[in-house]
Design an enzyme around this catalytic site. Structure first.
Site, PDB file in Angstrom:
ATOM      1  N   GLY A 138     -15.255  -3.231  49.133  1.00 16.10           N
ATOM      2  CA  GLY A 138     -16.696  -3.035  49.334  1.00 16.10           C
ATOM      3  C   GLY A 138     -17.059  -1.562  49.305  1.00 16.10           C
ATOM      4  O   GLY A 138     -16.386  -0.732  49.930  1.00 16.10           O
ATOM      5  N   ALA A 179     -21.355   0.433  54.270  1.00 16.19           N
ATOM      6  CA  ALA A 179     -20.215   0.365  55.188  1.00 16.19           C
ATOM      7  C   ALA A 179     -18.934   0.789  54.485  1.00 16.19           C
ATOM      8  O   ALA A 179     -18.186   1.635  54.991  1.00 16.19           O
ATOM      9  CB  ALA A 179     -20.084  -1.050  55.747  1.00 16.19           C
ATOM     10  N   SER A 227     -40.869  -4.943  52.097  1.00 19.71           N
ATOM     11  CA  SER A 227     -40.278  -4.369  53.305  1.00 19.71           C
ATOM     12  C   SER A 227     -41.102  -4.607  54.578  1.00 19.71           C
ATOM     13  O   SER A 227     -42.325  -4.564  54.566  1.00 19.71           O
ATOM     14  CB  SER A 227     -40.131  -2.861  53.109  1.00 19.71           C
ATOM     15  OG  SER A 227     -39.835  -2.250  54.335  1.00 19.71           O
ATOM     16  N   ARG A 269     -38.497 -10.419  63.445  1.00 21.04           N
ATOM     17  CA  ARG A 269     -38.583 -11.230  62.223  1.00 21.04           C
ATOM     18  C   ARG A 269     -38.534 -12.730  62.478  1.00 21.04           C
ATOM     19  O   ARG A 269     -39.232 -13.501  61.827  1.00 21.04           O
ATOM     20  CB  ARG A 269     -37.418 -10.861  61.307  1.00 21.04           C
ATOM     21  CG  ARG A 269     -37.552  -9.469  60.810  1.00 21.04           C
ATOM     22  CD  ARG A 269     -36.375  -9.025  59.998  1.00 21.04           C
ATOM     23  NE  ARG A 269     -36.654  -7.674  59.533  1.00 21.04           N
ATOM     24  CZ  ARG A 269     -35.809  -6.937  58.840  1.00 21.04           C
ATOM     25  NH1 ARG A 269     -34.622  -7.408  58.553  1.00 21.04           N
ATOM     26  NH2 ARG A 269     -36.146  -5.735  58.443  1.00 21.04           N
ATOM     27  N   GLU A 328     -22.303  -5.654  57.202  1.00 20.38           N
ATOM     28  CA  GLU A 328     -22.862  -7.010  57.330  1.00 20.38           C
ATOM     29  C   GLU A 328     -21.765  -8.072  57.340  1.00 20.38           C
ATOM     30  O   GLU A 328     -21.976  -9.185  57.825  1.00 20.38           O
ATOM     31  CB  GLU A 328     -23.862  -7.259  56.193  1.00 20.38           C
ATOM     32  CG  GLU A 328     -24.694  -8.515  56.404  1.00 20.38           C
ATOM     33  CD  GLU A 328     -25.812  -8.709  55.389  1.00 20.38           C
ATOM     34  OE1 GLU A 328     -26.221  -7.726  54.741  1.00 20.38           O
ATOM     35  OE2 GLU A 328     -26.282  -9.862  55.265  1.00 20.38           O
ATOM     36  N   LEU A 361     -28.632  -0.957  58.191  1.00 18.61           N
ATOM     37  CA  LEU A 361     -28.151   0.297  57.606  1.00 18.61           C
ATOM     38  C   LEU A 361     -27.497   1.134  58.695  1.00 18.61           C
ATOM     39  O   LEU A 361     -26.454   1.759  58.496  1.00 18.61           O
ATOM     40  CB  LEU A 361     -29.308   1.057  56.956  1.00 18.61           C
ATOM     41  CG  LEU A 361     -30.088   0.297  55.864  1.00 18.61           C
ATOM     42  CD1 LEU A 361     -31.107   1.217  55.192  1.00 18.61           C
ATOM     43  CD2 LEU A 361     -29.147  -0.268  54.812  1.00 18.61           C
TER      44      LEU A 361
HETATM   45  C1  LIG Z   1     -33.987  -6.444  49.786  1.00 23.46           C
HETATM   46  C2  LIG Z   1     -33.317  -5.952  51.029  1.00 23.46           C
HETATM   47  C3  LIG Z   1     -33.822  -4.895  51.737  1.00 23.46           C
HETATM   48  C4  LIG Z   1     -33.210  -4.445  52.891  1.00 23.46           C
HETATM   49  N1  LIG Z   1     -33.754  -3.391  53.571  1.00 23.46           N
HETATM   50  C5  LIG Z   1     -33.139  -2.948  54.690  1.00 23.46           C
HETATM   51  C6  LIG Z   1     -33.671  -1.844  55.413  1.00 23.46           C
HETATM   52  O1  LIG Z   1     -34.678  -1.261  55.042  1.00 23.46           O
HETATM   53  N2  LIG Z   1     -33.020  -1.446  56.528  1.00 23.46           N
HETATM   54  C7  LIG Z   1     -31.898  -2.053  56.973  1.00 23.46           C
HETATM   55  O2  LIG Z   1     -31.346  -1.620  57.995  1.00 23.46           O
HETATM   56  N3  LIG Z   1     -31.363  -3.088  56.293  1.00 23.46           N
HETATM   57  C8  LIG Z   1     -31.953  -3.550  55.170  1.00 23.46           C
HETATM   58  N4  LIG Z   1     -31.418  -4.601  54.496  1.00 23.46           N
HETATM   59  C9  LIG Z   1     -30.099  -5.117  54.883  1.00 23.46           C
HETATM   60  C10 LIG Z   1     -29.020  -4.157  54.351  1.00 23.46           C
HETATM   61  O3  LIG Z   1     -29.372  -3.690  53.075  1.00 23.46           O
HETATM   62  C11 LIG Z   1     -27.647  -4.784  54.257  1.00 23.46           C
HETATM   63  O4  LIG Z   1     -27.349  -5.495  55.412  1.00 23.46           O
HETATM   64  C12 LIG Z   1     -26.594  -3.699  54.070  1.00 23.46           C
HETATM   65  O5  LIG Z   1     -26.929  -2.858  53.002  1.00 23.46           O
HETATM   66  C13 LIG Z   1     -25.225  -4.303  53.835  1.00 23.46           C
HETATM   67  O6  LIG Z   1     -24.334  -3.251  53.568  1.00 23.46           O
HETATM   68  P1  LIG Z   1     -22.790  -3.521  53.463  1.00 23.46           P
HETATM   69  O7  LIG Z   1     -22.157  -2.210  53.159  1.00 23.46           O
HETATM   70  O8  LIG Z   1     -22.319  -4.251  54.648  1.00 23.46           O
HETATM   71  O9  LIG Z   1     -22.631  -4.523  52.217  1.00 23.46           O
HETATM   72  P2  LIG Z   1     -23.177  -4.457  50.698  1.00 23.46           P
HETATM   73  O10 LIG Z   1     -24.081  -3.319  50.452  1.00 23.46           O
HETATM   74  O11 LIG Z   1     -23.672  -5.838  50.408  1.00 23.46           O
HETATM   75  O12 LIG Z   1     -21.879  -4.183  49.856  1.00 23.46           O
HETATM   76  C14 LIG Z   1     -20.895  -5.169  49.671  1.00 23.46           C
HETATM   77  C15 LIG Z   1     -19.806  -4.547  48.826  1.00 23.46           C
HETATM   78  O13 LIG Z   1     -18.704  -5.438  48.814  1.00 23.46           O
HETATM   79  C16 LIG Z   1     -18.251  -5.642  47.487  1.00 23.46           C
HETATM   80  N5  LIG Z   1     -17.662  -6.970  47.452  1.00 23.46           N
HETATM   81  C17 LIG Z   1     -18.107  -8.110  48.021  1.00 23.46           C
HETATM   82  N6  LIG Z   1     -17.242  -9.107  47.808  1.00 23.46           N
HETATM   83  C18 LIG Z   1     -16.218  -8.592  47.105  1.00 23.46           C
HETATM   84  C19 LIG Z   1     -15.023  -9.124  46.577  1.00 23.46           C
HETATM   85  N7  LIG Z   1     -14.664 -10.394  46.770  1.00 23.46           N
HETATM   86  N8  LIG Z   1     -14.217  -8.298  45.862  1.00 23.46           N
HETATM   87  C20 LIG Z   1     -14.545  -6.990  45.653  1.00 23.46           C
HETATM   88  N9  LIG Z   1     -15.664  -6.438  46.152  1.00 23.46           N
HETATM   89  C21 LIG Z   1     -16.483  -7.230  46.861  1.00 23.46           C
HETATM   90  C22 LIG Z   1     -19.464  -5.454  46.626  1.00 23.46           C
HETATM   91  O14 LIG Z   1     -19.073  -5.107  45.317  1.00 23.46           O
HETATM   92  C23 LIG Z   1     -20.165  -4.305  47.376  1.00 23.46           C
HETATM   93  O15 LIG Z   1     -19.594  -3.085  46.952  1.00 23.46           O
HETATM   94  C24 LIG Z   1     -32.044  -5.076  53.348  1.00 23.46           C
HETATM   95  C25 LIG Z   1     -31.534  -6.164  52.649  1.00 23.46           C
HETATM   96  C26 LIG Z   1     -32.167  -6.620  51.506  1.00 23.46           C
HETATM   97  C27 LIG Z   1     -31.636  -7.830  50.833  1.00 23.46           C
END
Ligand SMILES: Cc1cc2nc3c(=O)[nH]c(=O)nc-3n(C[C@H](O)[C@H](O)[C@H](O)COP(=O)(O)OP(=O)(O)OC[C@H]3O[C@@H](n4cnc5c(N)ncnc54)[C@H](O)[C@@H]3O)c2cc1C
Length: 656
Positions: free
Chosen positions: A54, A58, A298, A345, A444, A460
């Site tokens: 990922g 994060a 948003s 929400r 997440e 975030l």
């Molecule tokens: C439209 C939208 C707007 C949002 N706005 C906000 C906001 O304003 N403020 C806020 O706090 N939150 C917001 N959120 C929530 C927030 O964006 C996410 O919870 C957060 O970005 C998740 O980050 P992450 O690093 O955990 O995962 P992600 O950003 O989802 O990254 C997941 C990573 O894992 C990799 N991955 C997944 N499965 C595999 C696999 N099997 N093999 C290899 N790689 C894999 C993907 O390639 C990616 O690189 C929003 C969400 C959405 C949908």
């Protein structure tokens, strides 16, 4: 494990006794933990390998930080570039208890708001640390050059998000995720350039390798050549995002999936609170059967936009601009005068559903009902001027206009709740370590901080807290006991993992049935939305479990996966993900069924107050439900982690 088999759907196992949080006053726990965590000297770090799956906020922040520290990091993502991770879509902002507005914010208040916002179903120790670390995130990002919005005098600006009465949200227009990810990505790229991080884009993790009870690597598929690769390490981090796409329609990026988490779950990692799903109140409504994705507007828009529906059903067809104020029902301001349009929400979503169920929704009918409410900027434009509104929300307004063909500067937006975020995820302790030693989970993908409802702008914050600050400190304690015994690719556990991946791919390609992968995904999504969506009932959940089981049985008999294994094959990629969703969906329904209370986003129709708010049952359900894979065809096992509230009083949540 106790042997009680509860109606055949699940068994109850031993409770979780220890979350590995240090003893002592809450405000000193994190300092204590950091101090207690063993150090690894710089020369030894070079001998330790860490896999991070990922590259969202994060994963990228964890990769950059561990690379900078000098560990050998292998970073994986399925996109063509780490900076295309779903985090880039985040719009509205990121919270931090900086109290720049001098409006009464503090670490304790952010802690309190988050626990209350999560409807008292999150772990105090983790949430306190999140609030504490939040202030460092902003400093880190500013140092990286993240262009947060500034006030005229040059100071960082803040706005408000739901469930709070202070302004603590830092933002970069409606592109906060993009700007933060560019910051984390450039830090990751720097380490790639320095040779501490090796990047594997277009690689999908399809299995976890567990040796002697410890996570020791992954099996990944090169998505371009189809090659199956083995990667070994001393520790594995999953930062693989949320699983909202189990509902088919959601605001998540199309590729978001549960496969990495689910494969780890099947190998022994507990899955916590899978039924806690966030339905976001402000999304562009579903307009028919043709859609495969929904778009978020948003939550920041609720700072200035006012939400309403007509008071009378017969006005629902009228041009909203012709409906005078006295005929409008600003229902959130009416029901929740203290928080108004900025209620959390889960509450805003439920009330939107209620007014639409009452026949006062607006926009085109989908089925028997109009599923839309107005989000109106008329008053904000009168008060601030169109230019000021444009400078705060311009890109969101443009996006709305491009999708709907309507100009939100002139007519109110139409919005409706949609699946957005999953609070559930792999169970982790205070160190972000899962129930498999050596497997850490960040962002997440873990369940840790948001209880039954996440407050806006907190994802975030959590992703970056985990990646920049928490994980680097806790994983080093685990790594200090390494390097772990070398294992080879011919180890039986590695061969077993590899064989299972190859066998599954072969199986998917050989079924050659009649229904597309998408058809199965859509049907699963409909079941989940109908029975495990905004409102859940005992009867509906039982029905959903039956429906999912027969859909899963049909999938493995009748799915049609085109193409071959040794080439780019999106149909194959998707088939594997949908197969995992078909198992997860059942667990979500079992979790929702067993939790006979309402809390946050989990609204059981049987458990509500007289005025229709979620009614918790703290006597029976003040715990995290952590599920263990029970084995193929066997019932899952529930481990309860009791939630103890030492610093925050458990109360019925009120935003009135
Ligand atoms: C439209 C939208 C707007 C949002 N706005 C906000 C906001 O304003 N403020 C806020 O706090 N939150 C917001 N959120 C929530 C927030 O964006 C996410 O919870 C957060 O970005 C998740 O980050 P992450 O690093 O955990 O995962 P992600 O950003 O989802 O990254 C997941 C990573 O894992 C990799 N991955 C997944 N499965 C595999 C696999 N099997 N093999 C290899 N790689 C894999 C993907 O390639 C990616 O690189 C929003 C969400 C959405 C949908």
């Amino acid at each position: 494990m106790t042997s009680s088999l509860i109606e055949g759907l699940y068994r109850e196992g031993e409770p979780i006794a220890d979350t590995a949080a240090p003893a002592g006053p809450i405000a000193q726990k994190w300092e204590q933990r950091k101090f207690d965590a063993h150090l690894v000297n710089p020369a030894n770090r070079r001998k330790l390998d860490v896999i991070i799956v990922g590259t969202g906020l994060a994963g990228a922040s964890a990769g950059a930080t561990l690379g900078e520290a000098g560990y050998n990091v292998k970073s994986f993502c399925y996109q063509d570039s780490p900076r295309r991770a779903h985090s880039i879509a985040a719009q509205g902002g990121i919270n931090a208890a900086k109290n720049y507005k001098g409006d009464g914010d503090s670490t304790h208040r952010l802690f309190y708001d988050t626990v209350k916002g999560g409807d008292y179903r999150s772990r105090e120790t983790n949430v306190y640390r999140l609030a504490e670390v939040s202030v460092d995130i902003i400093d880190q990002c500013v140092a990286q050059g993240v262009p947060f919005a500034r006030e005229y005098g040059g100071l960082l600006d803040n706005r408000s998000f739901g469930g709070v009465q202070v302004s603590r949200t830092f933002y970069a227009r409606g592109q906060t995720g993009q700007q933060l990810l560019i910051g984390a990505y450039q830090a990751l790229e720097r380490q790639i350039g320095a040779g501490t991080v090796k990047m594997y884009s277009r690689h999908e993790m399809l299995e976890l390798i567990v040796v002697d009870g410890k996570a020791r690597g992954i099996i990944a598929r090169d998505m371009v050549t189809g090659e199956i690769e083995t990667h070994l390490a001393d520790a594995v981090v999953l930062a693989t995002g949320g699983y909202g796409n189990v509902y088919f329609l959601s605001t998540n990026a199309m590729g978001c999936n549960v496969t990495a988490n689910w494969r780890a779950h099947r190998k022994g990692a507990y899955f916590a609170n899978p039924c806690y799903t966030q339905i976001h109140p402000t999304c562009i409504p579903v307009s028919g059967e043709h859609q495969s994705k929904l778009t978020l507007m948003s939550e920041s828009l609720r700072n200035d936009g006012r939400i309403w529906v007509p008071k009378r059903r017969e006005d629902c067809d009228k041009d909203p601009r012709e409906i005078p104020d006295e005929d409008r029902d600003y229902y959130l301001e009416r029901i929740y005068p203290s928080f108004g349009n900025l209620v959390p929400r889960d509450i805003a979503s439920r009330q939107a559903k209620n007014v639409c169920d009452d026949g006062r929704g607006v926009g085109p009918k989908v089925g028997d009902f109009r599923r839309g409410v107005y989000l109106d900027f008329r008053d904000a434009i009168d008060r601030l001027g169109e230019e000021a509104v444009r400078s705060k929300y311009g890109n969101l307004f443009d996006m709305y206009r491009q999708i709907t063909g309507e100009d939100p500067y002139k007519v109110p937006m139409r919005i409706y709740p949609a699946v957005h975020y999953t609070m559930g995820g792999l169970w982790v302790d205070y160190d972000l370590q899962s129930s498999i030693p050596g497997l850490f989970v960040a962002g997440e993908a873990n369940f840790s901080d948001h209880g039954a409802n996440r407050l806006g702008a907190s994802a975030l914050m959590q992703g970056l807290a985990d990646g920049y600050f928490v994980l680097p400190n806790t994983i080093r304690d685990y790594l200090s006991h390494g390097p772990y015994e070398p294992i080879s690719e011919s180890h039986p556990a590695v061969i077993e993992a590899r064989d299972s991946v190859e066998g599954r791919i072969h199986m998917l390609l050989s079924i050659n049935g009649e229904r597309s992968v998408d058809a199965f995904h859509r049907e699963l999504g409909n079941i989940m939305w109908e029975y495990c969506g905004m409102e859940r009932t005992e009867e509906g959940l039982r029905k959903a479990i039956d429906l999912i089981r027969s859909l899963r049985e049909e999938f493995w008999r009748n799915v049609r996966v085109l193409g071959a294994a040794d080439t780019l094959n999106q149909s194959l990629e998707k088939a594997g993900r949908v197969a995992d969703f078909l198992e997860l969906g059942e667990l979500m329904c079992i979790d929702a069924l067993h939790r006979r209370e309402s809390c946050g986003g989990h609204f059981r129709a049987e458990s509500q107050t007289e005025d229709g708010e979620a009614l918790r049952n703290d006597d029976e359900f003040a715990y995290v439900g952590a599920w263990e894979w029970g084995g193929e065809g066997s019932a899952p096992v529930l481990h309860k982690e009791d939630l103890e509230y030492e610093f925050i009083e458990l109360k019925q949540r009120s935003y009135k």
